[in-house]
Design a protein around this motif. Sequence first.
Motif, short mmCIF file in Angstrom:
data_model
loop_
_atom_site.label_atom_id
_atom_site.label_comp_id
_atom_site.label_asym_id
_atom_site.label_seq_id
_atom_site.Cartn_x
_atom_site.Cartn_y
_atom_site.Cartn_z
N THR A 195 9.12 -13.60 5.93
CA THR A 195 10.04 -13.34 4.83
C THR A 195 9.46 -12.35 3.83
O THR A 195 10.18 -11.82 2.99
N TRP A 196 8.13 -12.07 3.95
CA TRP A 196 7.49 -11.15 3.01
C TRP A 196 7.73 -9.71 3.44
O TRP A 196 7.36 -9.31 4.55
N THR A 197 8.34 -8.92 2.55
CA THR A 197 8.62 -7.51 2.86
C THR A 197 8.11 -6.59 1.75
O THR A 197 8.71 -5.56 1.46
N GLY A 198 6.98 -6.96 1.14
CA GLY A 198 6.39 -6.11 0.12
C GLY A 198 6.87 -6.44 -1.28
O GLY A 198 7.69 -7.34 -1.48
N TRP A 199 6.35 -5.66 -2.23
CA TRP A 199 6.63 -5.90 -3.65
C TRP A 199 7.85 -5.14 -4.16
O TRP A 199 8.22 -5.30 -5.33
N TRP A 200 8.49 -4.33 -3.34
CA TRP A 200 9.39 -3.30 -3.86
C TRP A 200 10.86 -3.58 -3.61
O TRP A 200 11.69 -2.68 -3.78
N GLY A 201 11.21 -4.79 -3.21
CA GLY A 201 12.61 -5.15 -3.06
C GLY A 201 13.22 -4.65 -1.77
O GLY A 201 12.52 -4.20 -0.85
N ASP A 202 14.56 -4.71 -1.71
CA ASP A 202 15.28 -4.38 -0.48
C ASP A 202 15.36 -2.88 -0.22
O ASP A 202 15.62 -2.46 0.91
N ASN A 203 15.16 -2.07 -1.26
CA ASN A 203 15.24 -0.61 -1.11
C ASN A 203 13.96 0.01 -1.68
O ASN A 203 13.95 0.53 -2.79
N PRO A 204 12.87 -0.02 -0.92
CA PRO A 204 11.58 0.50 -1.42
C PRO A 204 11.66 2.00 -1.70
O PRO A 204 12.51 2.71 -1.13
N PRO A 205 10.75 2.53 -2.53
CA PRO A 205 10.84 3.92 -2.96
C PRO A 205 10.27 4.93 -1.97
O PRO A 205 10.11 6.10 -2.32
N TYR A 206 9.95 4.52 -0.73
CA TYR A 206 9.26 5.42 0.20
C TYR A 206 10.23 6.29 0.99
O TYR A 206 10.03 7.49 1.14
N HIS A 207 11.25 5.68 1.59
CA HIS A 207 12.29 6.40 2.33
C HIS A 207 11.75 7.15 3.55
O HIS A 207 12.24 8.22 3.91
N HIS A 208 10.72 6.60 4.15
CA HIS A 208 10.18 7.11 5.41
C HIS A 208 9.34 6.00 6.04
O HIS A 208 9.29 4.88 5.52
N ASP A 209 8.68 6.29 7.16
CA ASP A 209 7.84 5.29 7.83
C ASP A 209 6.57 5.04 7.03
O ASP A 209 5.89 5.97 6.59
N VAL A 210 6.24 3.76 6.85
CA VAL A 210 5.03 3.33 6.14
C VAL A 210 4.18 2.52 7.11
O VAL A 210 4.67 1.54 7.71
N TYR A 211 2.91 2.88 7.26
CA TYR A 211 2.00 2.23 8.20
C TYR A 211 1.02 1.36 7.43
O TYR A 211 0.24 1.85 6.62
N VAL A 212 1.11 0.05 7.67
CA VAL A 212 0.30 -0.94 6.96
C VAL A 212 -0.87 -1.34 7.87
O VAL A 212 -0.65 -1.85 8.97
N VAL A 213 -2.09 -1.08 7.42
CA VAL A 213 -3.28 -1.42 8.20
C VAL A 213 -3.60 -2.90 7.97
O VAL A 213 -3.79 -3.33 6.83
N THR A 214 -3.65 -3.66 9.04
CA THR A 214 -3.79 -5.11 8.94
C THR A 214 -4.52 -5.65 10.16
O THR A 214 -4.61 -4.98 11.19
N HIS A 215 -5.02 -6.88 10.05
CA HIS A 215 -5.62 -7.57 11.20
C HIS A 215 -4.61 -8.43 11.95
O HIS A 215 -4.92 -8.96 13.02
N HIS A 216 -3.39 -8.55 11.40
CA HIS A 216 -2.42 -9.50 11.93
C HIS A 216 -1.19 -8.76 12.47
O HIS A 216 -0.48 -8.09 11.70
N PRO A 217 -0.92 -8.85 13.77
CA PRO A 217 0.24 -8.15 14.35
C PRO A 217 1.56 -8.63 13.74
O PRO A 217 1.71 -9.79 13.36
N ARG A 218 2.49 -7.69 13.70
CA ARG A 218 3.84 -8.01 13.22
C ARG A 218 4.78 -6.93 13.70
O ARG A 218 4.41 -5.75 13.78
N LYS A 219 6.01 -7.28 14.03
CA LYS A 219 7.00 -6.30 14.45
C LYS A 219 7.42 -5.45 13.26
O LYS A 219 7.35 -5.89 12.10
N PRO A 220 7.85 -4.19 13.51
CA PRO A 220 8.30 -3.33 12.41
C PRO A 220 9.42 -3.98 11.60
O PRO A 220 10.24 -4.74 12.13
N VAL A 221 9.45 -3.67 10.33
CA VAL A 221 10.46 -4.20 9.41
C VAL A 221 11.23 -3.03 8.83
O VAL A 221 10.67 -2.19 8.12
N GLU A 222 12.53 -2.97 9.12
CA GLU A 222 13.38 -1.90 8.59
C GLU A 222 13.99 -2.35 7.27
O GLU A 222 14.53 -3.45 7.16
N MET A 223 13.92 -1.46 6.29
CA MET A 223 14.46 -1.72 4.96
C MET A 223 15.56 -0.71 4.65
O MET A 223 15.77 0.26 5.39
#
Length: 216
Positions: free
Chosen positions: A90-118
């Motif tokens: 359920t966690w999709t970052g700090w920036w709400g349903d419409n984040p300010p990036y508007h492109h692909d964001v790559y999160v470096v992590t130790h824990h696999p997760r499927k891509p999340v489209e916003m």
Amino acid sequence: MSKLRCDISISLDGYVAGPEQSEQDPLGVGGEELHDWVVPLAAFREGHDKEGGEVNASTPVMEEAQANIGASIMGRNMFGPIGGGAWNDTWTGWWGDNPPYHHDVYVVTHHPRKPVEMAGGTTYHFVTEGIEAALGQAKRSAGGKDVKLWGGGQIIGEYLAAGLLDELELHVVPRLLGGGSRIFDANVQGIELEQVRAVEAPGVTHLKYRVTRSGS
């Protein structure tokens, strides 16, 4: 050629976030103050779908930082939640349903997760193969544009120490936080920086550097 660029607000004593970070206070004690210079800017407000704002010596710096970006990278500590660990989907970052990036964001992590489209064209991709893999994927996604490295402090230090960062701009704020998250530690010893410019503005001094490979 696509470059990896980073610009970040930093205290006079070298912290990009304060101590005691939490879900209620993700930038830690005093960390929000590092961004007092940028929040009122029209160039910042426009990117967050807000009207009005100030125009001052920081405006062209902010506009340049936002230009020609095709993809972004951030660490798990920046994406959140504080403390890391296995994903709560359920966690999709700090920036709400419409984040300010508007492109692909790559999160470096130790824990696999499927891509999340916003909304607004932002898709979060979760990379478990390390910082070089994240950079390779981001550059392919950027399509010749630059890649922006957002933070936090630990991952910026890792990219810098690995000789993968091309440009670093520090927005130096006259605050002393006394602790928190840093960029610079022993791992970056020997890295050489060439100063590109210095800009004095209300509440901040912008210092831009080109990272030279001879120090890595």
